[in-house]
Design an enzyme around this catalytic site. Structure first.
Site: not given
Ligand SMILES: [Zn+2]
Length: 472
Positions: A15, A18, A122, A125, A134, A138, A288, A291
């Site tokens: 995404h 990255h 988690c 993580c 978390c 998450h 945030k 997906k």
């Protein structure tokens, strides 16, 4: 200079977050190469994560298939994003990686011991927390894990780490992140679990040497990539010899890079990185990245829609050194049209058109430089301030436009036109050079437009994105 990005999990496609880290690394690599320094720019993927195993299970495909497919999508960012990395390491297939992890394990054995462990894990993580939920957001409930694990005596390295970081031998930027690491280390370091049961890992990962019932904790495995990818002479050249070794990392993984990794290296008796630059996160449309962000956060799809220059320029010109940045297509379009189509594109087009109109395309001798920016660019990049560096390059565009307004070549005598247009062509050539680390494709087009003793006919360099049907 050895520059690395982190190696992402490959449980999903890449995404925009990255892309940010990859483009930042690319700018540093290109900038230092342009200065004639030897550079190795390395990236890759963390294939051995439990997250990848669970993603494959959820999809109903073999782990190998999922990992290969998504790792290819990461490596495939090279062309659309114009990345110039020299090496791409995949931890599940790089020939030297497993042996390298085993060597580090053996070299740290004096700091390893077995202990029964219970904790809340988690998977998102890949780390333990004292209690749920978390803290990184998450949603999956933390798993209660109870097993006999290998531990690393991190506690032994507290003083050494403080000395390294306070003394600047390990430079952490920005300063707030450095202070965050210092506060964490000053509060006292517990030993850390560095293995998990092979059963819990579904047999995926690197077995602990001499204890095949356990696999090496994925972070220990992944961090090692920075040296395992360097084989033979490369290890001596990039890691042992004098020279800067810089890790680019996101704020969520700072503890692994600034605490665990240097402690591992100290224990193994290996040299340390010299710098860690921590970037903040991107959000997309105020949310945030996840997906469900889909194409809105897919770097290759964004390049398809808007072109690589617009995408790189947004990442470099809009993302601050400190603080999160919110991406929207409207902001990308606005910035690209203002700076690239209107600012840069118009300037070059205007200069080339005037050289054709007044001087029959012939380039007069170069005049005085309008503005010297290389020092400011270098200083900004030395502080990992990509936005400030991009703004510094733009001083050439601004000064050149002011110069046109001041000299008005269309009202000058031929002799004065030769001076002013010589100055402007020279400025555009300088701009092409300074722009190369940031926008290599655009820089090549600018260079081609103002190259030679007789310039090619003027052509528009950038299409305007606002209102164009290809966008969105
Ligand atoms: Zn988590």
């Amino acid at each position: 200079m050895y520059i690395t990005t982190t190696i992402p999990y490959v449980n999903a496609r890449p995404h925009l977050g990255h892309a940010l880290e990859l483009v930042q690394g690319d700018v540093l690599a290109r900038h230092h190469r342009r200065r004639g320094e030897p550079v190795r720019f390395q990236t890759g993927t963390d294939d051995n994560s439990l997250k990848n195993v669970l993603a494959a299970e959820a999809e109903g495909v073999p782990v190998r298939e999922l990992v290969d497919r998504n790792a290819a999508a990461f490596e495939g960012l090279r062309r659309p994003l114009d990345l110039s990395f020299d090496a791409f390491i995949r931890t599940s297939s790089h020939p030297g990686h497993r042996a390298g992890v085993e060597r580090i394990w053996a070299a740290t054995e004096h700091d390893l011991y077995q202990r029964h462990y219970e904790g809340l894990y988690c998977v998102g993580c890949e780390q333990f927390y004292p209690e749920g939920p978390c803290p990184d957001g998450h949603e999956a409930p933390l798993q209660r894990v109870s097993e006999e694990n290998w531990f690393f005596r991190l506690s032994r390295y507290q003083d050494a780490l403080l000395e390294l970081i306070r003394g600047g031998r390990l430079r952490i930027e920005p300063a707030a992140r450095r202070n965050e690491v210092l506060a964490f280390v000053e509060a006292g370091l517990d030993d850390i679990s560095i293995s998990r049961s092979a059963a819990r890992a579904r047999g995926w990962g690197i077995p602990v040497p001499g204890d095949p019932g356990q696999v090496v904790y994925v972070w220990w495995d992944a961090l090692a990539n920075y040296v395992t990818a360097l084989e033979g002479d490369d290890y001596r050249r990039w890691w042992v010899a004098e020279g800067r070794k810089v890790h680019l990392v996101g704020k969520g993984v700072i503890r692994f890079h600034a605490v665990y990794w240097p402690a591992m290296l100290l224990s193994a008796g290996k040299p340390l990185p010299t710098g860690i630059f921590v970037h903040d996160y991107l959000t997309v449309g105020g949310r945030k990245i996840s997906k469900s962000s889909g194409d809105a956060a897919d770097p290759a799809a964004l390049v398809d829609a808007y072109g690589v220059d617009a995408v790189r320029w947004w990442l470099l010109r809009e993302v601050p050194r400190v603080g999160d940045a919110d991406f929207t297509a409207e902001r990308l379009i606005g910035r690209a049209d203002e700076d690239l189509a209107n600012g840069l594109g118009n300037l070059v087009n205007r200069v080339v058109t005037m050289v054709h109109r007044f001087l029959d395309g012939h380039v007069p001798p170069a005049g005085e430089p309008l503005v010297e920016v290389s020092g400011a660019v270098h200083e900004a990049l030395a502080e990992f301030d990509f936005r400030r560096a991009a703004v510094a390059v733009w001083a050439i565009v601004e000064e050149a436009n002011k110069y046109v307004e001041r000299t008005r070549p269309w009202r000058q005598t031929r002799a004065d036109q030769e001076v002013s247009l010589g100055t402007l062509v020279h400025a555009c050539r300088e701009l092409a050079g300074q722009l190369e680390p940031f926008l290599p494709t655009a820089a090549a087009r600018v260079a081609a437009a103002v190259s030679g003793e007789r310039l090619p006919s003027p052509e528009p360099l950038f299409r305007r994105l606002a209102g164009s049907s290809g966008a969105g």
